[in-house]
Design a protein around this motif. Structure first.
Motif, PDB file in Angstrom:
ATOM      1  N   LEU A 214      46.908   1.733  47.034  1.00  0.00           N
ATOM      2  CA  LEU A 214      45.949   1.588  48.128  1.00  0.00           C
ATOM      3  C   LEU A 214      46.337   0.508  49.142  1.00  0.00           C
ATOM      4  N   PRO A 215      46.799  -0.684  48.735  1.00  0.00           N
ATOM      5  CA  PRO A 215      47.193  -1.676  49.751  1.00  0.00           C
ATOM      6  C   PRO A 215      48.275  -1.157  50.695  1.00  0.00           C
ATOM      7  N   ASP A 216      49.290  -0.488  50.155  1.00  0.00           N
ATOM      8  CA  ASP A 216      50.327   0.096  51.010  1.00  0.00           C
ATOM      9  C   ASP A 216      49.752   1.191  51.892  1.00  0.00           C
ATOM     10  N   SER A 217      48.816   1.959  51.358  1.00  0.00           N
ATOM     11  CA  SER A 217      48.206   3.044  52.122  1.00  0.00           C
ATOM     12  C   SER A 217      47.419   2.499  53.305  1.00  0.00           C
ATOM     13  N   ILE A 218      46.680   1.427  53.081  1.00  0.00           N
ATOM     14  CA  ILE A 218      45.920   0.800  54.165  1.00  0.00           C
ATOM     15  C   ILE A 218      46.867   0.280  55.243  1.00  0.00           C
ATOM     16  N   GLU A 219      47.967  -0.310  54.832  1.00  0.00           N
ATOM     17  CA  GLU A 219      48.948  -0.813  55.805  1.00  0.00           C
ATOM     18  C   GLU A 219      49.531   0.331  56.626  1.00  0.00           C
ATOM     19  N   LEU A 220      49.865   1.416  55.975  1.00  0.00           N
ATOM     20  CA  LEU A 220      50.444   2.558  56.678  1.00  0.00           C
ATOM     21  C   LEU A 220      49.440   3.214  57.623  1.00  0.00           C
ATOM     22  N   ARG A 221      48.199   3.250  57.205  1.00  0.00           N
ATOM     23  CA  ARG A 221      47.151   3.877  58.022  1.00  0.00           C
ATOM     24  C   ARG A 221      46.679   2.940  59.134  1.00  0.00           C
ATOM     25  N   GLY A 222      46.861   1.619  58.932  1.00  0.00           N
ATOM     26  CA  GLY A 222      46.378   0.656  59.911  1.00  0.00           C
ATOM     27  C   GLY A 222      44.906   0.350  59.744  1.00  0.00           C
ATOM     28  N   GLY A 223      44.392   0.530  58.531  1.00  0.00           N
ATOM     29  CA  GLY A 223      42.979   0.287  58.233  1.00  0.00           C
ATOM     30  C   GLY A 223      42.537   1.185  57.103  1.00  0.00           C
ATOM     31  N   THR A 224      41.253   1.122  56.766  1.00  0.00           N
ATOM     32  CA  THR A 224      40.740   1.909  55.638  1.00  0.00           C
ATOM     33  C   THR A 224      40.168   3.253  56.064  1.00  0.00           C
ATOM     34  N   ASP A 225      40.032   3.488  57.358  1.00  0.00           N
ATOM     35  CA  ASP A 225      39.508   4.764  57.842  1.00  0.00           C
ATOM     36  C   ASP A 225      40.437   5.910  57.441  1.00  0.00           C
ATOM     37  N   ARG A 226      39.861   6.978  56.895  1.00  0.00           N
ATOM     38  CA  ARG A 226      40.589   8.174  56.467  1.00  0.00           C
ATOM     39  C   ARG A 226      41.618   7.857  55.375  1.00  0.00           C
ATOM     40  N   VAL A 227      41.283   6.893  54.531  1.00  0.00           N
ATOM     41  CA  VAL A 227      42.039   6.656  53.301  1.00  0.00           C
ATOM     42  C   VAL A 227      41.095   6.989  52.150  1.00  0.00           C
ATOM     43  N   LEU A 228      41.491   7.894  51.298  1.00  0.00           N
ATOM     44  CA  LEU A 228      40.615   8.385  50.225  1.00  0.00           C
ATOM     45  C   LEU A 228      41.363   8.342  48.903  1.00  0.00           C
ATOM     46  N   THR A 229      40.705   7.820  47.865  1.00  0.00           N
ATOM     47  CA  THR A 229      41.285   7.879  46.525  1.00  0.00           C
ATOM     48  C   THR A 229      40.383   8.682  45.604  1.00  0.00           C
ATOM     49  N   LEU A 230      41.010   9.380  44.696  1.00  0.00           N
ATOM     50  CA  LEU A 230      40.300  10.142  43.676  1.00  0.00           C
ATOM     51  C   LEU A 230      40.446   9.498  42.310  1.00  0.00           C
TER      52      LEU A 230
END
Length: 298
Positions: A214-230
């Motif tokens: 998740l931390p890498d995902s937030i960095e790649l996305r540029g925020g938490t918007d449209r980041v989803l974990t199952l």
């Protein structure tokens, strides 16, 4: 009837065959004579006792969240299905000779029960995840765990809708992800740099692996918007959406069963074992490196 039972919480070794009362189909339900049972990581989470804080599991309990079988009892207020029909659907106590379904879809002639039993949970979860993230044609979706059941199906459905997918997987599963029409890459150290080299912009992220990405995902996305974990409970502390509430529908399941039957998408079955080897099967699922679904057959 025979069923896989656990009388205490713990590892796969607590699973054993036992005798439990036969269930009966209530209003809006059908009962099936089970031909195959799909196992999921959630079965292990419940069996371990890790879910007791969220909801209690009365013991003894029977695992198994998805089944395929032949209808042998039709409850009141049920239409469009009859005894002898082959169906698949989500079940609460599926690892048994008989199971009750509230949601089900027909299994077409020629589809093996082990394949059908691998679909109810992944079909619902993958469709739910894509509905939440809503990737558009031409956008880039990063999928963690793109070679697994849910991640693999979500990848294939997104690619079919015109979405560019970058999928993370182990080195041994890179070819499978590429076969799904996605751009594969490995997870682990250097993930951010590898993904940025493939796509300067990531429009949405689906974490179906729960492996601390998740931390890498937030960095790649540029925020938490449209980041989803199952699968990663760390989401709460990071401000990331965690989706775990199932929304099963017969329509979604029938759609995915049809896609698999036609060969448009695939959900690999890695191992088929008898009910008597439930502990071994659960150990394979807990390990998380099967390369496909693990299915039990009575």
């Amino acid at each position: 009837m025979r069923a896989v039972v656990f009388d205490e919480f713990g590892g796969p070794e607590v699973l054993h065959l036992g005798e439990v009362p036969e269930p009966a189909a209530g209003p809006g339900q059908v009962r099936v004579r089970v031909e195959a049972v799909g196992l999921n990581p959630f079965d292990g989470t419940v069996r371990s006792g890790a879910m007791e804080a969220a909801f209690r599991t009365p013991l003894p309990a029977v695992p198994g969240l998805e089944v395929a079988g032949v209808v042998d009892q039709v409850g009141p207020d049920v239409a469009g299905v009859a005894r002898g029909d082959r169906v698949a659907g989500p079940a609460g106590r599926g690892a048994a000779e008989l199971a009750v379904l509230t949601v089900w879809a027909p299994v077409p002639e020629g589809m093996d029960a082990t394949q059908a039993a691998a679909l109810p949970v992944v079909a619902e979860t993958a469709r739910r995840a894509l509905r939440i993230l809503d990737p558009k044609p031409g956008e880039t979706l990063l999928v963690h765990g793109a070679s697994g059941g849910v991640g693999g199906l979500a990848t294939q459905l997104a690619v079919a809708a015109g979405v560019r997918v970058i999928g993370t997987a182990s080195p041994t599963n890179q070819e499978r992800v590429a076969g799904y029409g996605a751009t594969p890459t490995t997870y682990g150290e250097g993930l951010v740099e590898r993904v940025r080299a493939l796509a300067p912009t990531v429009d949405a992220v689906l974490d179906a692996a729960g492996s601390g990405v998740l931390p890498d995902s937030i960095e790649l996305r540029g925020g938490t918007d449209r980041v989803l974990t199952l699968a990663d409970p760390a989401a709460l502390g990071l401000g990331v959406e965690f989706s775990e509430r199932s929304e099963h529908s017969a329509e979604t399941l029938a759609e995915v069963i049809g896609l698999v039957a036609r060969g448009d998408v695939s959900v690999p079955v890695a191992k088929v074992l008898p009910l008597a080897e439930a502990a071994r099967a659960a150990g394979l699922v807990d390990d998380g490196h099967t390369g496909g679904k693990v299915v039990l057959v009575p």
